[in-house]
Design a protein around this motif. Structure first.
Motif, PDB file in Angstrom:
ATOM      1  N   ASP A 131     -16.381  15.744   5.633  1.00 54.16           N
ATOM      2  CA  ASP A 131     -15.569  14.555   5.870  1.00 54.16           C
ATOM      3  C   ASP A 131     -14.093  14.921   6.002  1.00 54.16           C
ATOM      4  OD1 ASP A 131     -15.261  11.748   6.196  1.00 54.16           O
ATOM      5  OD2 ASP A 131     -14.464  11.649   4.148  1.00 54.16           O
ATOM      6  N   GLN A 135     -11.818  14.274   9.224  1.00 52.20           N
ATOM      7  CA  GLN A 135     -10.733  13.312   9.033  1.00 52.20           C
ATOM      8  C   GLN A 135      -9.533  13.686   9.893  1.00 52.20           C
ATOM      9  OE1 GLN A 135      -9.480  12.982   4.990  1.00 52.20           O
ATOM     10  NE2 GLN A 135      -8.096  11.291   5.394  1.00 52.20           N
ATOM     11  N   ARG A 138     -10.229  12.659  13.387  1.00 49.94           N
ATOM     12  CA  ARG A 138     -10.127  11.199  13.548  1.00 49.94           C
ATOM     13  C   ARG A 138      -8.672  10.754  13.613  1.00 49.94           C
ATOM     14  NH1 ARG A 138     -14.536  11.166   9.777  1.00 49.94           N
ATOM     15  NH2 ARG A 138     -13.050  10.841   8.082  1.00 49.94           N
TER      16      ARG A 138
END
Length: 167
Positions: A131, A135, A138
């Motif tokens: 994640d 991140q 993103r």
């Protein structure tokens, strides 16, 4: 260049070692299956119940280790999760066979619980790290959507001369 040669030699030796180990474990697996087949024809199986269950559980352990060596050759590595799964199942099988000692049962139960807890933390940390890795992607994507002109600025920035450069 010398490091690449050393690394390649190491991988060849490791591959040969894993192949020999896999063949040996497969041999023990076949030996245990043969012994189980021989026990099938015996009349008095109740006297040998613990030996039979021990042999069955041992056969499954050899089978799991053969699968591990197969995974090494197919994926070129063995995942830590598979080692933890094998450890947990081996402890559970050991608990099934040797359940006469109360303190031993307690210690094995705590060990199984600890291994399950470690597996949960390991899987959570893998998800957390994945994640974190995504991140950043993103946020870059969101920034690019909010500032569509930054791509052209970034491309033109490499063309602009800095004041300290001489032509």
């Amino acid at each position: 260049m010398n490091n690449k040669h050393l690394e390649k030699s190491y991988n060849v030796v490791l591959g040969i070692g894993m192949l020999v180990l896999g063949i040996i474990m497969f041999g023990f697996f076949l030996k245990d299956v043969w012994q189980l087949a021989q026990l099938l024809w015996q009349v008095n199986l109740t006297d040998n119940f613990y030996n039979i269950t021990r042999l069955i559980l041992e056969t499954f352990l050899f089978f799991e280790f053969v699968v591990l060596t197969q995974e090494y050759f197919l994926k070129n590595h063995i995942s830590l999760e598979n080692f933890m799964y094998i450890g947990i199942t081996a402890m559970l099988r050991n608990l099934l066979v040797y359940h006469d000692d109360t303190l031993g049962i307690l210690i094995q139960s705590v060990a199984i619980g600890l291994m399950i807890l470690v597996l949960i933390v390991y899987r959570w940390s893998l998800r957390y790290l994945a994640d974190l890795e995504h991140q950043e992607e993103r946020t870059e994507f969101i920034f690019a959507e909010e500032h569509p002109n930054t791509e052209s600025i970034k491309n033109n920035h490499s063309v602009i001369d800095t004041p300290n450069e001489k032509k």
